[in-house]
Design a protein around this motif. Sequence first.
Motif, PDB file in Angstrom:
ATOM      1  N   ASP A   1       3.495  -3.474  -6.508  1.00  0.00           N
ATOM      2  CA  ASP A   1       2.108  -3.531  -5.602  1.00  0.00           C
ATOM      3  C   ASP A   1       1.764  -2.205  -5.655  1.00  0.00           C
ATOM      4  O   ASP A   1       2.227  -1.267  -4.652  1.00  0.00           O
TER       5      ASP A   1
ATOM      6  N   ALA B   1       2.092   3.954   1.250  1.00  0.00           N
ATOM      7  CA  ALA B   1       3.285   4.461   1.702  1.00  0.00           C
ATOM      8  C   ALA B   1       3.268   5.875   1.367  1.00  0.00           C
ATOM      9  O   ALA B   1       3.775   6.752   2.340  1.00  0.00           O
TER      10      ALA B   1
ATOM     11  N   ALA C   1       0.473  -1.006  -2.002  1.00  0.00           N
ATOM     12  CA  ALA C   1       1.600  -0.741  -1.081  1.00  0.00           C
ATOM     13  C   ALA C   1       2.182   0.727  -1.322  1.00  0.00           C
ATOM     14  O   ALA C   1       2.480   1.410  -0.431  1.00  0.00           O
ATOM     15  N   MET C   2       2.355   1.048  -2.819  1.00  0.00           N
ATOM     16  CA  MET C   2       2.959   2.303  -3.155  1.00  0.00           C
ATOM     17  C   MET C   2       2.074   3.396  -2.720  1.00  0.00           C
ATOM     18  O   MET C   2       2.412   4.460  -1.852  1.00  0.00           O
TER      19      MET C   2
ATOM     20  N   TYR D   1       8.411  -1.025  -4.918  1.00  0.00           N
ATOM     21  CA  TYR D   1       7.200  -1.679  -4.479  1.00  0.00           C
ATOM     22  C   TYR D   1       6.938  -3.024  -5.110  1.00  0.00           C
ATOM     23  O   TYR D   1       5.597  -3.425  -4.918  1.00  0.00           O
TER      24      TYR D   1
ATOM     25  N   GLY E   1      10.222   6.478  -0.601  1.00  0.00           N
ATOM     26  CA  GLY E   1      11.021   5.195  -0.578  1.00  0.00           C
ATOM     27  C   GLY E   1      12.447   5.529  -1.470  1.00  0.00           C
ATOM     28  O   GLY E   1      12.689   6.493  -2.083  1.00  0.00           O
TER      29      GLY E   1
ATOM     30  N   LEU F   1       7.472   2.045  -8.958  1.00  0.00           N
ATOM     31  CA  LEU F   1       6.508   1.134  -8.559  1.00  0.00           C
ATOM     32  C   LEU F   1       7.032  -0.492  -8.813  1.00  0.00           C
ATOM     33  O   LEU F   1       6.862  -1.158  -7.903  1.00  0.00           O
TER      34      LEU F   1
END
Length: 290
Positions: free
Chosen positions: A145, A152, A148-149, A142, A117, A138
């Motif tokens: 979350d 990803a 989610a990280m 993110y 990201g 993070l």
Amino acid sequence: MAIEIACTVMNWTNYHMHTFYCDGKCTVEEHARQAIENQMLAIGFSSHAPVPFQSDWHMKQEDLKAYLQDIKHAKEAHPQLQIYTGLEVDFIPDVIGPGDFEAYKLDVIVGSVHYIGQYADGEYFCMDFTAEELARGLREVYADDVQAMVRAYYERVQMMVKYDPPDIIGHLDLIKKLNKGNRFFDETQAWYKEIVAETIELISNSSCIVEVNTRGFYQGKTTEFYPSKWILELCFAKNIPVTISSDAHHFSELENNFEEVAVLLLNIGYKEVKAYLNDAWTSMRLLSNG
Ligand SMILES: [Zn+2]
Ligand SMILES: [Zn+2]
């Protein structure tokens, strides 16, 4: 990738090593000399491939030619050792991936995800730098979350395997590098096991090789190799081939913990490892002592 030939000799090979052209500390020649002293069968260089943005740990595009020349010279100077060209290429969707280096006709490409990201200013979020940087990404990329990280990260590995597969998948569970003491997440939780299993399933339908990479372990950052034993058990169950590497950034690290990896793999059930020999991927019988 080419025709497979069964082979019964075992000597250490390593296709993941960095030189001073990126963030490695030594020359191609120094690595080659040490490999000969160690009586290794084959080595492949994999300095960090150039990226299309500012970075102090990747090779500069203008140095790529000299890097490949150095490898060619080492090959000519040391016919007793098999020496191969390669790069560790970052996979960033729509930005860079293994396929971007096809024109160089490299022997071995290690494909790795280090970036997951971007920050608000466009800077890429590198998740294997420091725990502080990971915490910042993070938070800022993110919104704190963790799932989610981590997702990803594995989603990017999956995309690479599907759309831009390398020969070797670099440090498959690198996301655990800065997770000592479960600082960010718990590897034993169901959601983590699920995303890993999904990734393994995808890899089993590809021609990619998973490396057992000892660097996090010998640097004291992780308590296991990349990937963890339970992930290697999943790989074995799905017939995914493996190779042993140390991600050396110094010639003294060429075979770090290889015997422990061999014992671990034998205990899991692996009887063979992959090696790039005589310009083709080959299966070698795995012995505990090289
Ligand atoms: Zn890497
Ligand atoms: Zn590396």
